[in-house]
Design an enzyme around this catalytic site. Structure first.
Site, PDB file in Angstrom:
ATOM      1  N   GLY A 107       1.017  -0.966   0.364  1.00 59.12           N
ATOM      2  CA  GLY A 107      -0.041  -0.079  -0.264  1.00 59.12           C
ATOM      3  C   GLY A 107       0.640   1.026  -0.020  1.00 59.12           C
ATOM      4  CD  GLN A 108      -0.222   7.516   0.285  1.00 55.96           C
ATOM      5  OE1 GLN A 108      -1.010   7.581   0.613  1.00 55.96           O
ATOM      6  NE2 GLN A 108       0.196   8.551   0.051  1.00 55.96           N
TER       7      GLN A 108
ATOM      8  NE  ARG B 186      -2.456  -4.324  -2.680  1.00 57.59           N
ATOM      9  CZ  ARG B 186      -2.822  -3.109  -2.359  1.00 57.59           C
ATOM     10  NH1 ARG B 186      -2.878  -1.503  -2.885  1.00 57.59           N
ATOM     11  NH2 ARG B 186      -2.266  -2.433  -0.826  1.00 57.59           N
TER      12      ARG B 186
ATOM     13  CG  ASP C 231      -7.768 -12.677   4.094  1.00 60.38           C
ATOM     14  OD1 ASP C 231      -8.513 -13.216   3.081  1.00 60.38           O
ATOM     15  OD2 ASP C 231      -8.132 -11.512   4.253  1.00 60.38           O
TER      16      ASP C 231
ATOM     17  CE1 TYR D  89      -9.460   7.227   7.786  1.00 64.06           C
ATOM     18  CE2 TYR D  89      -9.384   4.959   7.034  1.00 64.06           C
ATOM     19  CZ  TYR D  89      -8.844   6.204   7.102  1.00 64.06           C
ATOM     20  OH  TYR D  89      -7.519   6.395   7.308  1.00 64.06           O
TER      21      TYR D  89
ATOM     22  CE  LYS E 160      -8.095   3.507  10.432  1.00 62.66           C
ATOM     23  NZ  LYS E 160      -6.351   2.466  10.107  1.00 62.66           N
TER      24      LYS E 160
HETATM   25  C1  VAH Z   1      -7.527   9.282   3.516  1.00 67.83           C
HETATM   26  N1  VAH Z   1      -5.578   9.616   3.282  1.00 67.83           N
HETATM   27  O1  VAH Z   1      -7.974  10.539   3.591  1.00 67.83           O
HETATM   28  C2  VAH Z   1      -6.293   8.817   4.006  1.00 67.83           C
HETATM   29  C3  VAH Z   1      -6.167   9.646   4.976  1.00 67.83           C
HETATM   30  C4  VAH Z   1      -6.382  11.969   6.793  1.00 67.83           C
HETATM   31  C5  VAH Z   1      -7.064  10.611   5.240  1.00 67.83           C
HETATM   32  O2  VAH Z   1      -6.811   9.363   6.977  1.00 67.83           O
HETATM   33  O3  VAH Z   1      -8.664   8.931   3.483  1.00 67.83           O
END
Ligand code: VAH
Length: 308
Positions: A9-10, A34, A50, A140, A144
């Protein structure tokens, strides 16, 4: 031995390369769903994993004598809003699998990233404090925030040494971003170089906390190497570097590419960004383990354009 989950990932690619430089190639096992990222090939052990398969993860931890896990696999904010239940399931179950195996196997340390996305429209917008109203409005952000609560629980209840940072938007050139709302700040560089123009999906004054990837990687390593007694936050540390708007980063890029032009076409990600802070108070990270950012906007733009 260290296991990086989500190594393609990034963040994962750069974190894996940095960890290998510090601890030695063979001591850092990279894993992802991946296939292996180009930049990782030939730089150390790679396994297909996974993270949702707890038994497979447990076997891998034992077989490779893993003592530390960096869990970077997640569904980010923009993608998460397209499939909320999947994002919740993946973001939560992956963390619970890792925390429970860390407890069972007595792992030394676990790293798991949180995000400024835990803050919502009701949190203070400027220099958002470590402890304040936290009412995330994206799945998201909800995942978190819930994950932070689980990290603190496993630390206080079972003594798992899990550490976490609330990353701002991260900008990098080595690997593609993964479906975030702040991805415009990466796309803009590619478009500026290739097309000399960019249509931004956030409005020109959308001011967000941001950080250059080298700073984020260094912060992660510095947090993980800090002596335990210095860690006063077991949910997730606020972490800051700079804040800017699309208008400001476009003006900075224009200094290098004079005929670059930007236009604005807000989409569903505008509402996500509008709920997030404009700047972050990271005084605890600075006090507890000496955090200090290195890159500001001009320095980052110069480095990005040089390396792209
Ligand atoms: C996103 N790059 O945009 C992430 C990050 C604060 C942004 O959590 O979901």
């Amino acid at each position: 031995k260290i296991l990086v989950i989500g190594a393609c990932g990034q963040i994962g690619v750069e974190l894996t390369l940095t960890l290998r430089k510090i601890y030695g190639d063979t001591n850092v096992v990279a894993s992802d769903l991946r296939e292996e990222h180009e930049l990782l090939k030939g730089s150390g052990p790679y396994v297909s994993l996974d993270v949702m398969n707890k038994e497979m993860l447990h076997v891998l931890v034992i077989r490779h004598n893993i003592t530390q896990i960096y869990l970077l696999a997640a569904i980010l904010s923009a993608t998460g809003e397209k499939n909320p239940l999947l994002a919740w399931h993946i973001n939560m179950q992956s963390l619970l699998n890792v925390l429970d195996i860390a407890k069972e196997e007595g792992l030394d340390k676990v790293y798991w990233p949180s995000s400024i996305a835990v803050f919502g429209p009701n949190s203070p917008k400027e220099t958002t404090p470590q402890h304040t109203v936290i009412e995330p409005t994206t799945i998201y952000g909800i995942s978190k925030f819930a994950g932070e609560r689980w990290c603190e629980y496993y630390n206080h209840r079972y003594g798992v040494d899990v550490r976490s940072l609330r990353y701002p938007g991260l900008i990098s050139y080595k690997s593609a971003p993964g479906g975030g709302t702040t991805d415009y700040a990466i796309e803009i560089f590619h478009e500026a170089q290739e097309e000399k123009k960019y249509t931004c999906f956030l409005s020109e004054d959308t001011y967000l906390p941001m950080m250059y990837m080298p700073d984020a990687i260094r912060a992660t390593i510095e947090l993980m190497e800090a002596e335990q007694p210095k860690i006063s936050v077991r949910s997730s540390y606020n972490l800051g570097a700079m804040s800017f708007s699309p208008k400001e980063i476009a003006a900075e890029i224009k200094k290098h590419i004079p005929d670059f032009t930007i236009s604005y076409q807000s989409d569903y990600r505008q509402q996500i960004a509008d709920g997030w802070p404009k700047s972050i108070n990271d005084e605890l990270a600075r006090k507890d383990w000496g955090w200090k950012p290195d890159y500001d906007l001009p320095k980052m733009v110069t480095d990005m354009l040089k390396n792209l």
